[in-house]
Each structure stands twice: as C-alpha cells, then as structure tokens.
Scaffold this motif. Structure first.
Motif, PDB file in Angstrom:
ATOM      1  N   TYR A 164      -2.516 -28.198 -22.689  1.00  0.00           N
ATOM      2  CA  TYR A 164      -3.184 -28.480 -23.966  1.00  0.00           C
ATOM      3  C   TYR A 164      -3.529 -27.208 -24.745  1.00  0.00           C
ATOM      4  N   LEU A 193      -6.588 -33.997 -19.328  1.00  0.00           N
ATOM      5  CA  LEU A 193      -5.212 -33.505 -19.162  1.00  0.00           C
ATOM      6  C   LEU A 193      -4.496 -34.224 -18.011  1.00  0.00           C
ATOM      7  N   ASP A 196      -3.057 -37.582 -18.679  1.00  0.00           N
ATOM      8  CA  ASP A 196      -2.131 -37.713 -19.805  1.00  0.00           C
ATOM      9  C   ASP A 196      -0.880 -38.503 -19.373  1.00  0.00           C
ATOM     10  N   ARG A 259      -2.005 -28.890 -27.690  1.00  0.00           N
ATOM     11  CA  ARG A 259      -2.920 -29.384 -28.732  1.00  0.00           C
ATOM     12  C   ARG A 259      -3.795 -28.258 -29.272  1.00  0.00           C
TER      13      ARG A 259
END
Ligand code: NAD
Length: 274
Positions: A164, A193, A196, A259
């Motif tokens: 991320y 995470l 995910d 991200r």
C-alpha cells in the motif's frame, strides 16, 4: 535464507530479519529465541525499542556462533550530537563487542544534526565496531546531503514499505546510488493489507498465506524485510517464503496495489526527540 551484499567489505545481510519494535524487553529474549529456532539469523532492534538487553541475552544464549548472526540497532533522535556515546550504550545493553549494522533512526530535519551524526557513524565503522552503517527514514533530499557532504555512502536505508506504500521514487534513487532498500512494516502492520482480496487470490494460487505473498514480493524486489510477530506460528510462517516464486503477473498485481498509504510518521516532519 538468502543474503544480499551490504557493502564493499563483503558484509552480507540476510534478506529477512526479525523486527522487535513494541516487544517488551522481558519478552524479547523468548521471541528472538523462537525466531532463531525458526531459521532467522537477523534481528532488527533500536535504542528506542527498549529491548536491546533482551535481544542481547537471546544472542548470547542462542548457541549460534556470533559471526552467523546479524544484529542491527539504531541511534535515537536525541543523540545525534553524541552518537559515539549512544552507540557504546547500545553495545553495552546488547552485551556485544560489535553490531553488524548501525543506523541513524530518523533524520530529524528540524534539528539538522544528521550529517554530524553520520560522521560519528563513519568513525564507528572505521573502528570495526559496526560492520556496516546506514540510515532509516531518509528521503532523497537527506540522502543527497550525506552523499555530497560525507565520505562513506550509507549501505542501506530502512524505510516504511509495503504494497500500500511502495515508495518507487526513493527505491529508484537507492538503486542508482548502490543503497540497499530495507522495508519496515513490510506487512503494513498486518492491518487491512493482509485482508486485501488481491492477496487472497495470490495466496490461493500458490497455497501460501497473504503474509507470505507480501514477504515474497519484497524478496523478489531485492529488498531486505523485517517482519515482526510474537506468535510462534506466524514467526515461522513469515520466514517460509523461499520455496515458491511469484510470476510476472503476480508481481504486477501487487505493484498495482499501491495506495500511497503511509502508516508511520512522515520523515520530513517527524522531529520527535523524546
Ligand atoms: P509489520 O508489517 O511487520 O507487521 C507486524 C504485525 O503484523 C504483527 O504485530 C501482527 O499483528 C501482524 N502479523 C505478523 N505476521 C503475520 C502473519 N503471518 N499473519 C497475519 N498477521 C501477521 O510491522 P512493524 O512491526 O511495524 O514493522 C516490523 C519491524 O520494522 C519492527 O518490528 C521494527 O523492527 C521495524 N520498524 C522500524 C521503524 C523505523 O522507523 N526504522 C518503524 C517501524 C518498524
């Protein structure tokens, strides 16, 4: 366990290490022993973690020859102008006569003493009291100053890095300058995470856990990673990542998860001395 070349002296660093942040001193010894039994040979501690003594006890009682272990500790922010004294304190708490890697923990830009601290680390390295020296949480700007103003380039930069928060630009800078990348919070602290769905797909494909998929991604990118756990089954799980390979599509799928989500402090504004 794979190792990577850390500096010109031929010092090697095991690619996975055992992180002990937030492990109390009286639990660190047991956790590190469990890690050694699981096959880790590399431990990442810091003056600020308050558990150098516990780590040192585990090292001394492990029965593993000291030269086969790799121990990292770090200089705390308030000690940039007395790094050699702080280093001696760390050695004494660890009960060791050298460490394998000594890092400046944060640049603390407001204080602006990291160049001075680095010169002290250069002396420690030249004396052989640290086999290698490096930094942590340095940005391109901080690294550039060290490269321009001092004699020895950092062998490694330990930074927040996980799917991320992939820090591509900084990793490219490391590569261009012969600096190894070391990932802290390599599992994104195990938060969302590891739940995910993209990782679940890869875990199913390879018959591995999401944590193992993420750690394998670090390994294949050529990073050092230092996952932390105090749960024996997870300590073992996290080191068993050398018996499978992610293919180009798998690596691209994880690459697409970025991200720009930082969990820890921003090194440009983190000036905490306490
Ligand atoms: P991490 O990404 O290693 O995550 C650790 C957490 O993930 C654990 O507490 C646990 O909750 C979970 N976890 C671990 N293994 C798991 C598994 N197999 N399955 C499911 N969940 C699992 O995060 P971290 O502890 O923040 O970072 C690791 C190490 O990095 C630290 O211990 C420390 O040594 C280092 N670190 C350095 C800095 C720095 O400023 N240099 C900052 C933070 C951490």
């Amino acid at each position: 366990m794979n190792s990577l070349m850390l500096n010109m002296d031929g010092v090697q660093i095991p690619q996975l290490g055992f992180g002990v942040w937030q492990v109390p001193d009286d639990e660190a010894e047991q956790a590190v022993q469990t890690a050694f039994q699981a096959g880790y040979r590399h431990v990442d501690t810091a003056q600020a973690y308050g558990n150098e003594a516990g780590v040192g006890r585990a090292v001394r009682d492990s029965g593993v020859p000291r030269r086969k272990l790799f121990i990292t500790t770090k200089l705390w922010n308030a000690d940039h102008d007395q790094a050699e004294r702080a280093f001696e304190g760390s050695l004494s708490r660890l009960g060791l006569d050298y460490v394998d890697l000594y890092l400046i923990h944060w640049p603390v830009p407001e204080q602006d003493k990291y160049v001075e601290a680095w010169r002290a680390l250069e002396r420690i390295y030249r004396d052989g009291r640290a086999k290698a020296i490096g930094v942590s949480n340095f940005t391109v700007q901080h690294l550039t100053r060290l490269l321009d103003e001092t004699d020895i380039a950092p062998s490694l930069n330990q930074i927040e890095l996980h799917p991320y928060f992939q820090q591509r630009q900084l990793r490219d800078f490391h590569e261009a300058n012969g600096i190894l990348t070391e990932a802290w919070s390599p599992l994104g602290q195990g938060r969302e995470l590891l739940d995910d769905p993209a990782l679940a797909v890869l875990a199913g494909k390879h018959g591995k856990t999401p944590a193992q998929i993420v750690l394998r991604w670090h390994v294949q990118l050529g990073h050092v990673a230092i996952p932390k756990s105090v749960t024996p089954s997870r300590i073992k799980e996290n080191v068993q990542v050398f018996d499978f390979t992610l293919d180009v599509e798998d690596m691209a799928a994880i690459g697409a998860m970025n991200r720009r989500l930082r969990i820890g402090p921003d090194p440009d504004t983190f000036n905490f001395l306490g």
